[in-house]
Write a protein that holds these residues in place. Structure first.
Motif, PDB file in Angstrom:
ATOM      1  N   GLU A  84      -8.167  -3.297  -1.708  1.00  0.00           N
ATOM      2  CA  GLU A  84      -7.922  -2.814  -0.162  1.00  0.00           C
ATOM      3  C   GLU A  84      -6.854  -4.141   0.114  1.00  0.00           C
ATOM      4  OE1 GLU A  84      -9.400  -0.770   2.352  1.00  0.00           O
ATOM      5  OE2 GLU A  84     -11.212  -0.760   2.084  1.00  0.00           O
ATOM      6  N   GLU A  87      -3.544  -3.057  -1.358  1.00  0.00           N
ATOM      7  CA  GLU A  87      -2.950  -2.020  -0.620  1.00  0.00           C
ATOM      8  C   GLU A  87      -2.621  -2.338   0.770  1.00  0.00           C
ATOM      9  OE1 GLU A  87      -2.132   0.988  -1.689  1.00  0.00           O
ATOM     10  OE2 GLU A  87      -3.499   1.685  -3.318  1.00  0.00           O
ATOM     11  N   GLY A  88      -3.070  -3.380   1.255  1.00  0.00           N
ATOM     12  CA  GLY A  88      -2.997  -4.049   2.808  1.00  0.00           C
ATOM     13  C   GLY A  88      -3.878  -3.388   3.746  1.00  0.00           C
ATOM     14  N   THR A  89      -4.863  -2.298   3.184  1.00  0.00           N
ATOM     15  CA  THR A  89      -5.617  -1.680   4.245  1.00  0.00           C
ATOM     16  C   THR A  89      -7.074  -2.188   4.782  1.00  0.00           C
ATOM     17  OG1 THR A  89      -6.713  -0.450   2.320  1.00  0.00           O
ATOM     18  CG2 THR A  89      -4.510   0.695   3.398  1.00  0.00           C
ATOM     19  N   THR A  93      -9.928  -1.033   7.437  1.00  0.00           N
ATOM     20  CA  THR A  93     -11.323  -0.583   7.036  1.00  0.00           C
ATOM     21  C   THR A  93     -12.512  -1.486   7.860  1.00  0.00           C
ATOM     22  OG1 THR A  93     -10.348  -0.203   4.981  1.00  0.00           O
ATOM     23  CG2 THR A  93     -13.088  -0.187   5.029  1.00  0.00           C
TER      24      THR A  93
END
Lengths: 278, 267
Positions: A84, A87-89, A93
């Motif tokens: 994560e 991905e930079g997310t 989350t």
């Protein structure tokens, strides 16, 4: 009013949904990893074939299969935070209204499915490359042991997943060091008796040690009645001790993993470590 | 009396570069206070490193403050972070997505993550995307194949999918072409008018702030150095443009330019 259970189920499904679509999009890498897992396992198993030693071949095959299953499960959970970050997310989350229990349960379910698929592929490949026959093995018992050890490995994975929260740069590396240590101390391809005396006590702390020991009994390794044509798998009652230890480890490690993850998350929110890096 | 949507008092946050060395700590926010009325757009302007993103992260429950008080729609942070998370949508300067997944897959994942019925959430997202000038077929394109403007519009649609009463926008139009920027600005105006959404917007674009924001705060070195309407800030700084007012009130040095005026106390 919508039920909380329905909401939690959808949230759990979110992680399965995401994992499925990411697997689909990265399918070439998934094929590469499975191919490498198969060839690596076959290379180990063929050492037994070359030695014309059926018991050794079985030991190596069981070791390769179990290690594939457990390490994939552990790795998928432990690296979820690192993925994560890449991905930079991660921040999205963590700011979603999803409890950490549901979040980690969703991740673990996907990891379990992934591990099962990976292990089945390796098993089918090994059956093609060696004259492996599972007739006579207590496969139901093996599944029960795997379920018990899944709980313990989920707990370890959740704890390890906290490492990339603590350190974006070093966390992912640390999860692999821990995984490598488990491989060494658990006696995946050898009895733990051959380990140096100072390492042996550590092997008693690894759930994989008990999983391997139980599965060897259930498959019939070490049983003089086992022949290449028919295995003499032991009954589940013969591995009651290992099963109890694995269940206890699961009962302790899952809440401990959640607690550690929660503490690290709080720390990261104090120090600003959730910010995207890498 | 109606409580403000955002209530921030004496908010303080500092980061330690080296643990256990208090000398190496610097204040990212050094006592920031402001209110945002329900249904208003509030602009937070400041130079790079002034503390805007830190403030947005605290309001987004991603960072714990070291001191001060934050209430969002009556809920106190960090105690009520679970309730707050259901009420906020956030768009950051970097459109953070699973780049290999299509826009639809990313949006459905978010819908599920928020426990929403995918069909309802998708309808909401499609409406937002239509208003932002995007066509349905773009939803099947992987994010990595989209322009930055398209990604940012998907990011806004994602934040709106949950129909949040409070929207935190961290430089949502940075790097967008003029047409995309105008699309986003028009959409935000409509959204506020239609839904009464409260919006906290950080931006470097003075024209955008002037167009959209009922009130504007200038943040510099972790402090809110001035606050008021665009016209009030210009009057306070005795400047013709908001750009000049910003430079004077934040004390930014301009190469080859005039010395900044000392900031006044209120607008």
């Amino acid at each position: 009013m919508e039920l909380g259970v329905e909401r939690s189920l959808r949230q759990t499904w979110a992680f399965m949904f995401r994992g499925y679509h990411l697997t689909r999009r990265y399918i070439s890498w998934v094929i590469v990893f499975n191919f490498y897992a198969l060839t690596g396992s076959a290379a180990v198993a063929l050492i037994g074939v070359a030695a014309h030693d059926h018991q050794l071949t079985l030991t190596l095959v069981v070791g390769a299969l179990l290690w594939n299953f457990l390490s994939t499960l552990y790795n998928e959970i432990a690296m979820s935070v690192a993925y994560e970050r890449w991905e930079g997310t991660l921040e999205y989350t963590f700011m979603a209204p999803v409890s950490r229990l549901v979040h980690l349960a969703g991740l673990s379910l996907f990891a379990l499915c992934n591990s099962i698929v990976n292990t089945v592929i390796v098993l089918l490949g090994l059956m093609l490359l060696t004259d492996l026959s599972l007739a006579g093995a207590n496969l139901v018992g093996v599944v029960v042991v795997l379920l018990a050890s899944t709980l313990a490995f989920v707990g370890l994975g959740v704890m390890a997943a906290a490492l990339p929260v603590m350190s974006p740069e070093r966390g992912a590396e640390a999860t692999h060091i821990f995984q490598g240590s488990l491989l060494l101390v658990s006696g995946v391809y050898y009895p733990v008796d051959v380990l140096p005396g100072w390492i042996r006590p550590i092997s008693a702390l690894s759930p994989a040690t008990y999983t391997l020991s139980a599965c060897r009994h259930l498959v019939g390794i070490g049983n003089p009645a086992t022949t290449p044509q028919r295995l003499a798998g032991g009954p589940l009652s013969a591995v009651a001790f290992e099963l109890s230890v694995l269940a206890m480890m699961g009962v302790v490690l899952i809440p401990l993993g959640l607690w550690v993850f929660g503490r690290v998350e709080r720390w990261a929110k104090h120090t600003g470590r959730l910010k995207r890096t890498g | 009396m109606m409580l403000p949507a955002i209530h921030v008092r004496e908010l303080r946050k500092r980061f330690r570069h080296r643990p256990r060395t208090s000398k190496a700590a610097e204040w990212a926010l050094a006592g920031v206070s402001f209110d945002v009325a329900r249904g208003a757009i509030y602009g937070l302007l400041g130079p790079n490193g002034s503390g805007k993103s830190t403030l947005i992260r605290i309001l987004s429950t991603l960072l714990f403050a070291d001191g001060g008080e934050v209430r969002l729609l009556g809920y106190r942070l960090p105690d009520d972070q679970a309730q707050v998370r259901r009420l906020i949508g956030r768009v950051s300067v970097d459109a953070a997505f699973y780049k290999k997944l299509s826009a639809r897959e990313n949006l459905l994942y978010t819908a599920l993550l928020y426990g929403l019925k995918p069909s309802v959430a998708e309808r909401q997202a499609l409406q937002a995307l239509e208003q932002l000038g995007m066509e349905d077929h773009t939803l099947s394109i992987p994010l990595e194949e989209m322009s930055r403007g398209m990604q940012q519009k998907i990011s806004i649609a994602r934040a709106l999918m949950i129909n949040p009463p409070l929207l935190l926008l961290d430089e949502p139009t940075t790097g967008l072409d003029p047409k995309s920027r105008r699309d986003v600005q028009t959409f935000l105006e409509d959204l506020r008018r239609r839904e009464g959404t409260t919006i906290l917007l950080t931006t470097h674009d003075m024209a955008e702030a002037e167009r959209l924001c009922a009130r504007i705060g200038f943040l510099a070195r972790g402090r809110l150095v001035a606050e008021g309407t665009a016209e009030g800030l210009k009057r306070q700084a005795e400047a013709e443009t908001l750009d000049d007012a910003f430079i004077r009130l934040t004390g930014e040095k301009v190469l080859g330019g005039e010395e900044p005026a000392a900031p006044a106390k209120d607008a």
